[in-house]
Motif scaffolding. Structure first.
Motif, PDB file in Angstrom:
ATOM      1  N   ASP A  15       0.831  -1.209   0.000  1.00  0.00           N
ATOM      2  CA  ASP A  15       0.000   0.000   0.000  1.00  0.00           C
ATOM      3  C   ASP A  15       0.862   1.253   0.000  1.00  0.00           C
ATOM      4  N   GLU A  18       2.215   1.794  -3.509  1.00  0.00           N
ATOM      5  CA  GLU A  18       1.128   2.268  -4.369  1.00  0.00           C
ATOM      6  C   GLU A  18       0.812   3.741  -4.090  1.00  0.00           C
ATOM      7  N   GLU A  21       3.616   6.023  -5.468  1.00  0.00           N
ATOM      8  CA  GLU A  21       3.522   6.112  -6.922  1.00  0.00           C
ATOM      9  C   GLU A  21       2.338   6.978  -7.351  1.00  0.00           C
TER      10      GLU A  21
END
Length: 113
Positions: A15, A18, A21
């Motif tokens: 997580d 992610e 990003e």
């Protein structure tokens, strides 16, 4: 999303990667990668550690600044991650002699001393 939920999710490496990003901030990503390499961490590991360090060591003023920024933000999760990463990067750049590494192994910044 509640702050506790955000912090819990950022404690998960997948997580955290992610979220980093998704921020789309190439400069911040580069800084996180560089600092992570100095500490033998992946960017996601650095994000996890940065959020934990903020939660453990941030001052009342830092928390107030975070809460104010979240209140004014259209994207509280992004704001939380941004503030915590920038806080951690600033302290890590100063070095462990100035702020402590936060690793729990002792030293000038170890809260257990």
């Amino acid at each position: 999303m509640l702050l506790g939920t955000i912090l819990k999710r950022l404690g998960n490496e997948a997580d955290a990667a992610e979220a980093l990003e998704a921020m789309g901030d190439i400069i911040l990503l580069t800084e996180v990668q560089a600092m992570g390499e100095l500490h033998d961490e992946s960017p996601a590991d650095y994000v996890c550690g940065a959020t934990r360090r903020f939660a453990a060591y941030a001052s009342s003023e830092d928390w107030l600044a975070l809460m104010t920024a979240i209140e004014r933000s259209d994207d509280p999760a992004r704001t939380t991650l941004d503030k915590m990463l920038r806080w951690s990067l600033a302290r890590d750049t100063a070095g462990p002699a100035a702020t402590g590494c936060g690793c729990g192994k002792g030293g000038p910044g170890d809260a257990r001393l």
